[in-house]
Scaffold this motif. Sequence first.
Motif, mmCIF file in Angstrom:
data_model
loop_
_atom_site.group_PDB
_atom_site.id
_atom_site.type_symbol
_atom_site.label_atom_id
_atom_site.label_comp_id
_atom_site.label_asym_id
_atom_site.label_seq_id
_atom_site.Cartn_x
_atom_site.Cartn_y
_atom_site.Cartn_z
ATOM 1 N N GLU A 291 0.190 4.819 -7.868
ATOM 2 C CA GLU A 291 -0.014 5.550 -6.840
ATOM 3 C C GLU A 291 0.714 4.920 -5.378
ATOM 4 O O GLU A 291 1.529 5.608 -4.618
ATOM 5 C CB GLU A 291 -1.396 5.958 -6.283
ATOM 6 N N TYR A 292 0.557 3.647 -5.366
ATOM 7 C CA TYR A 292 1.330 2.833 -4.291
ATOM 8 C C TYR A 292 2.751 2.921 -4.594
ATOM 9 O O TYR A 292 3.475 3.143 -3.461
ATOM 10 C CB TYR A 292 0.923 1.148 -4.189
ATOM 11 N N ALA A 293 3.067 2.863 -5.947
ATOM 12 C CA ALA A 293 4.640 2.806 -6.238
ATOM 13 C C ALA A 293 5.163 4.286 -5.824
ATOM 14 O O ALA A 293 6.254 4.543 -5.305
ATOM 15 C CB ALA A 293 4.677 2.643 -7.476
ATOM 16 N N GLN A 294 4.385 5.525 -6.200
ATOM 17 C CA GLN A 294 4.862 6.762 -5.724
ATOM 18 C C GLN A 294 5.076 6.780 -4.401
ATOM 19 O O GLN A 294 5.841 7.584 -3.908
ATOM 20 C CB GLN A 294 3.745 7.625 -6.332
ATOM 21 N N LEU A 295 4.086 6.279 -3.435
ATOM 22 C CA LEU A 295 4.310 6.428 -2.125
ATOM 23 C C LEU A 295 5.645 5.446 -1.630
ATOM 24 O O LEU A 295 6.253 6.187 -0.701
ATOM 25 C CB LEU A 295 3.220 5.566 -1.335
ATOM 26 N N ALA A 296 5.710 4.360 -2.118
ATOM 27 C CA ALA A 296 6.902 3.733 -1.816
ATOM 28 C C ALA A 296 8.273 4.512 -2.195
ATOM 29 O O ALA A 296 9.069 4.519 -1.287
ATOM 30 C CB ALA A 296 7.060 2.377 -2.475
ATOM 31 N N VAL A 297 8.275 4.958 -3.275
ATOM 32 C CA VAL A 297 9.657 5.799 -3.462
ATOM 33 C C VAL A 297 9.650 7.031 -2.626
ATOM 34 O O VAL A 297 10.813 7.485 -2.167
ATOM 35 C CB VAL A 297 9.341 6.324 -5.162
#
Length: 252
Positions: free
Chosen positions: A222-228
């Motif tokens: 979910e962190y990675a999704q936000l970063a993207v």
Amino acid sequence: MRITDTAAIVTGGASGLGAATAQALAAKGARVFAVDLAAAIGKAPQVSGVTYVEADVTDPEQVASAVDQAASTGVPLRVVVNCAGIGPSARILSKRGRHDLDLFRKVVEINLVGTFNVLTLAAEAIAKTDPLADDARGVVINTASVAAFDGQIGQVAYSASKGGVVGLTLPAARDLASQGIRVVTIAPGIIDTPMLATISEEFRAGLAAGVPFPKRLGRPDEYAQLAVDIVEHDYLNGEVIRLDGALRMAPR
């Protein structure tokens, strides 16, 4: 900004938030350079599109070498995500005595000075790339924590370091605006990373119960999704985004 055919640096990229972000960026077509310490890299999974680079984020020469490697791939370096950090706990005064000053320095050195070191050296390389639409060249995403706002007992060093990351976000975005480089910070709540792997299921359930909604721990993806999303959304700049399920931390 499109991620495909760009180079990206992710610090702390061998595990936890960094590993999830490195994999997400690689899945989007980036050539990812996951920067971490040797011990972490030795345990990291082999992922297509991700190259592991050994470097200490507090060491200017090592970071400069990693940046040079990422900037020499034949595609422009446009994305940097700072995930490297530590979070030891200690009270200012306890039965064991006062807070160790060297520990305080170490936490600030890695979490805040290391973030600034990577941001500065990477921004220098990004600024040399050809501009895109609106004269955009790239984005740096830093990682703070809800502890920057709601620091708990024993988090004085960690909260101070992450508060520094929050504080540098807007002025860094303003400094780098003329270079077409955005700066955004993510402030995660309680994320299910390897740092939580050693605690009991009962304690984990207690942590999850304190999150208003959804009542669970956050996930690294979910962190990675936000970063993207931040990379791809060109109008996000100079902001700190809480990723915490509306959590506000109690004193302990």
